[in-house]
Each structure stands twice: as C-alpha cells, then as structure tokens.
Motif scaffolding. Structure first.
Motif, short mmCIF file in Angstrom:
data_model
loop_
_atom_site.label_atom_id
_atom_site.label_comp_id
_atom_site.label_asym_id
_atom_site.label_seq_id
_atom_site.Cartn_x
_atom_site.Cartn_y
_atom_site.Cartn_z
N LEU A 1 0.80 -1.21 0.00
CA LEU A 1 0.00 0.00 0.00
C LEU A 1 0.84 1.27 0.00
CD1 LEU A 1 -2.90 -1.05 2.40
CD2 LEU A 1 -2.94 -0.89 -0.10
N TYR A 2 2.15 1.14 0.26
CA TYR A 2 3.05 2.30 0.18
C TYR A 2 3.74 2.40 -1.18
CZ TYR A 2 2.95 4.66 4.71
OH TYR A 2 2.58 5.41 5.79
N ARG A 3 3.41 1.51 -2.12
CA ARG A 3 3.92 1.66 -3.47
C ARG A 3 3.21 2.82 -4.13
NH1 ARG A 3 3.41 -4.82 -4.47
NH2 ARG A 3 5.18 -5.43 -3.17
N GLN A 4 3.90 3.49 -5.04
CA GLN A 4 3.39 4.74 -5.56
C GLN A 4 2.01 4.62 -6.19
OE1 GLN A 4 4.98 7.77 -5.00
NE2 GLN A 4 2.93 8.44 -5.60
N HIS A 5 1.76 3.54 -6.93
CA HIS A 5 0.45 3.42 -7.58
C HIS A 5 -0.66 3.27 -6.54
CE1 HIS A 5 -0.15 -0.95 -7.00
NE2 HIS A 5 1.12 -1.11 -7.31
N SER A 6 -0.37 2.59 -5.42
CA SER A 6 -1.38 2.45 -4.37
C SER A 6 -1.60 3.77 -3.64
CB SER A 6 -0.97 1.37 -3.37
OG SER A 6 -1.03 0.09 -3.95
N ILE A 7 -0.52 4.52 -3.45
CA ILE A 7 -0.65 5.84 -2.83
C ILE A 7 -1.53 6.74 -3.71
CG2 ILE A 7 0.60 7.94 -2.23
CD1 ILE A 7 2.91 6.15 -1.28
N ASP A 8 -1.29 6.68 -5.01
CA ASP A 8 -2.09 7.48 -5.94
C ASP A 8 -3.56 7.04 -5.91
OD1 ASP A 8 0.22 8.81 -6.67
OD2 ASP A 8 0.55 7.60 -8.48
N ASP A 9 -3.77 5.72 -5.98
CA ASP A 9 -5.15 5.20 -6.02
C ASP A 9 -5.92 5.46 -4.74
OD1 ASP A 9 -4.62 4.27 -8.55
OD2 ASP A 9 -4.43 2.16 -7.99
N SER A 10 -5.19 5.55 -3.62
CA SER A 10 -5.87 5.70 -2.32
C SER A 10 -6.10 7.15 -1.93
CB SER A 10 -5.05 5.01 -1.22
OG SER A 10 -3.81 5.68 -1.00
N GLN A 11 -5.79 8.07 -2.82
CA GLN A 11 -5.88 9.50 -2.49
C GLN A 11 -7.30 9.90 -2.04
OE1 GLN A 11 -4.39 12.08 -5.53
NE2 GLN A 11 -5.07 13.95 -4.52
N ASP A 12 -8.32 9.41 -2.73
CA ASP A 12 -9.69 9.80 -2.39
C ASP A 12 -10.12 9.20 -1.05
OD1 ASP A 12 -9.89 11.27 -4.69
OD2 ASP A 12 -10.99 9.74 -5.81
N VAL A 13 -9.66 7.98 -0.75
CA VAL A 13 -9.95 7.39 0.56
C VAL A 13 -9.32 8.23 1.65
CG1 VAL A 13 -9.73 5.36 2.05
CG2 VAL A 13 -10.05 5.07 -0.42
N ARG A 14 -8.06 8.56 1.46
CA ARG A 14 -7.35 9.35 2.48
C ARG A 14 -7.94 10.75 2.64
NH1 ARG A 14 -2.72 10.40 0.69
NH2 ARG A 14 -2.66 9.31 -1.32
N HIS A 15 -8.40 11.32 1.54
CA HIS A 15 -9.04 12.65 1.60
C HIS A 15 -10.33 12.57 2.43
CE1 HIS A 15 -10.46 16.61 0.40
NE2 HIS A 15 -11.62 16.04 0.11
N THR A 16 -11.11 11.50 2.23
CA THR A 16 -12.36 11.34 2.98
C THR A 16 -12.07 11.12 4.46
OG1 THR A 16 -13.43 10.42 1.02
CG2 THR A 16 -14.51 10.03 3.13
N VAL A 17 -11.05 10.36 4.77
CA VAL A 17 -10.63 10.17 6.15
C VAL A 17 -10.29 11.52 6.79
CG1 VAL A 17 -8.80 9.23 7.64
CG2 VAL A 17 -9.83 7.79 5.87
N GLN A 18 -9.51 12.32 6.09
CA GLN A 18 -9.11 13.63 6.61
C GLN A 18 -10.32 14.56 6.75
OE1 GLN A 18 -6.21 14.66 3.65
NE2 GLN A 18 -4.61 13.38 4.54
N GLU A 19 -11.22 14.49 5.80
CA GLU A 19 -12.42 15.32 5.83
C GLU A 19 -13.27 15.01 7.06
OE1 GLU A 19 -14.91 16.47 2.06
OE2 GLU A 19 -15.67 14.56 2.85
N ILE A 20 -13.47 13.72 7.33
CA ILE A 20 -14.27 13.33 8.50
C ILE A 20 -13.53 13.67 9.79
CG2 ILE A 20 -15.23 11.32 9.72
CD1 ILE A 20 -15.80 10.11 6.92
N ALA A 21 -12.21 13.53 9.79
CA ALA A 21 -11.42 13.91 10.97
C ALA A 21 -11.63 15.37 11.31
CB ALA A 21 -9.95 13.62 10.72
N GLN A 22 -11.70 16.22 10.31
CA GLN A 22 -11.94 17.64 10.55
C GLN A 22 -13.35 17.87 11.10
OE1 GLN A 22 -11.07 19.43 6.75
NE2 GLN A 22 -8.86 19.44 7.09
#
Length: 316
Positions: free
Chosen positions: A228-249
């Motif tokens: 999951l730390y390979r670049q393509h997985s980091i790129d693909d997971s951007q929207d998941v991580r954004h939603t996590v950050q959004e809910i955290a806020q």
C-alpha cells in the motif's frame, strides 16, 4: 474506552490493543526504539485506557515480551497480554510447552491471556498436522497457562483444515483496514461460523491512513516493503485518504482515529491492534476507542474504499 467481554477472559478486551512489535528491534521497523522509549509508550497506552497488549516470541527474539513485562511491572496482571508462537515449533505438546514457558519467563508472568499460532505456513498445510496443532493448543488452554487460544494470519482454507476444532480458537489476528479487505468474504464466513473474532492489525495501513509520508516514516522497511506504500497504491488511495481527513476535521480528531474507528465498527471485530514508539502518537490514537462514526460517515468511507478496491483489482 469501549471494551467487550470475551469468553474465558476475566478482563474486558478494549477496542484498541497496543501492538508491541515496534518497541523492540525488528526487521520490520529496525532498531529504533530504546528501552526507555518502550517503557514510556507502554505506560502511555495504559494511561490512555488501553488494557490489552499484543506481542510475540518472534518480536525482537523475545525482547518485545521482555520490555513489555518490565514496563507493565506491577500492572501486568491487570491487563490482557496476547503473545504468539512461531509455527516452526515441533508438533508436540512438549515443544509448544517449552516455547510458552519461554514467553512466560520473558513476560514475568504465570500465564498469557491469549496464545496465538503466528502463521500456518507449510507447517500446517494438512488436516493431520493442523489437527495435531489444535490438540496441542487445547492442552495448553486446559493447563491454564494460556487462558484462551487463537490464530494469526489463518485464511479460510487453513480454518477449513481444523474441521470442528475451529471453535477452540477465540480470535484470528489479520491485517484489515479501509485499503486492505481480503479477509472479508469466505474468510469472514468461516470465522463467524466458528465464533472466531478478528484482531485487526495494520488498521491504519501502517500509517498511510494517518498521513505518515515524512522522510523518517518512509525509511521503515515495514513501509518500504508494504504494497500500500507503493506509488500506484498511494495514488489510487488519495480519495480514501481525503475522505478520512475530511471526516477527521468534522469531528475534530486526528485522521488515524477515523481509520481506527471504521475498523472497530466493522463486522466480527474484537479489537484493533495499533502500535507506535512515540508517546505523542499513542496519546493521539487512544481517542479512537471512544469514537463512533455516523452511518453517513461510514457510508462515505465505504464508498471510497470500494472504489479503491475496484481500481486496485484492475492492476492485478
């Protein structure tokens, strides 16, 4: 912190279990945690309400168990301690007893609350060998030196080899997070059928869902070698991580707590195992044990998680 009662254990199992891999030298995280740091983070986890600690004989060749026992000191019988035996032990009661005695000596304790078989691997790939293992683990439980027993990284096919003996085991420790959900489906059905709960390790995807991208974080072999730390997985997971950050806020917490709270609220979860070697990180994620995400927040996370897995599946 929320907790549940697990049959065979006299202490409720907290929603978070402190993972002790990082508090000792290991190939996964390197030799980066001092004895003093280990002592501080274990005590911080206790102060934060965590009452369960996960270690293994293979973590630093017993050093994690030794450091954990020392740090808990007079509190070591007030908490749940989970440890694991490597599957390379000979398939005899004497061999397993010897390994367990080594763990108990390292911890400075007369028993472990949960004793797991760490991996099935080639040692437990037949019904005959798996049956022997089940008989041995049942004997250890009967002895009282392991209050309950479990498994780790066992898949549906491995559980199938146990036949009716599967119900002996209390938990299966498996990697599980928003970006890693292969233990759903048939794996989950087999465990639910045998009443085997999940100990979800890597609930933050080794820090990815917490936003750990700094130079120090990326040095750890555990991350460099993680899919999951390979670049393509980091790129693909951007929207998941954004939603996590959004809910955290929205709920005024750290992103890691959203990732952990999602795991805790999934089916068949006994606890989420999360580790760290820094006091500030432990203080931060202890809050996750009291967070309940709304149905809307869960739906948003599930939607993005499903999209990630659909993209990830196309890469295989």
């Amino acid at each position: 912190m929320r907790s549940i009662k697990v049959e065979g254990l006299n202490i409720p199992w907290t929603a978070l279990t402190f993972g002790c891999l990082q508090i000792a030298p290991s190939k996964e995280w390197g030799d980066v945690c001092s004895v003093e740091e280990a002592d501080r983070v274990v005590k911080t986890a206790l102060e934060g309400g965590i009452m369960a600690f996960d270690t293994a004989e293979s973590y630093g060749d017993g050093e994690s168990e030794r450091r954990l026992g020392k740090a808990l000191d007079s509190r070591k019988n007030d908490v749940l301690i989970i440890s694991k035996i490597r599957p390379d032990a000979g398939l005899t009661l004497e061999a397993y007893q010897s390994r367990l005695e080594g763990t108990l000596k390292a911890l400075g304790r007369d028993y472990v609350d949960v004793y797991l078989v760490h991996w099935p691997g080639m040692y437990l790939d037949t019904m005959e060998n798996t049956g022997k293992m089940c008989d041995i683990m049942a004997a250890l439980k009967e002895s009282g030196k392991a209050r309950t027993v479990g498994i780790s990284n066992f898949q549906a096919k491995d559980i199938g080899l146990m036949a009716d003996a599967a119900s002996l085991f209390t938990v299966n420790q498996i990697p599980y997070n928003l970006l890693q959900r292969e233990y759903e489906g048939e794996h989950l059905k087999q465990c639910e059928k045998a009443s085997i709960g999940y100990m979800a390790c890597s609930p933050s995807a080794r820090g990815l869902l917490a936003g750990r991208f700094d130079e120090e974080a990326l040095k750890a072999p555990a991350r460099r070698e993680y899919k999951l730390y390979r670049q393509h997985s980091i790129d693909d997971s951007q929207d998941v991580r954004h939603t996590v950050q959004e809910i955290a806020q929205e709920i005024n917490t750290a992103p890691i707590n959203v990732a952990l709270a999602w795991v805790i609220q999934q089916k068949n979860i006994t606890t989420a195992v999360v580790g760290a070697r820094k006091v500030d990180q432990v203080k931060e994620f202890c809050a996750a044990g009291d967070i309940t995400l709304t149905s809307d927040q869960l739906d948003r996370l599930n939607k993005e998680s499903a999209l990630f897995h659909s993209w990830s599946g196309k890469r295989v």
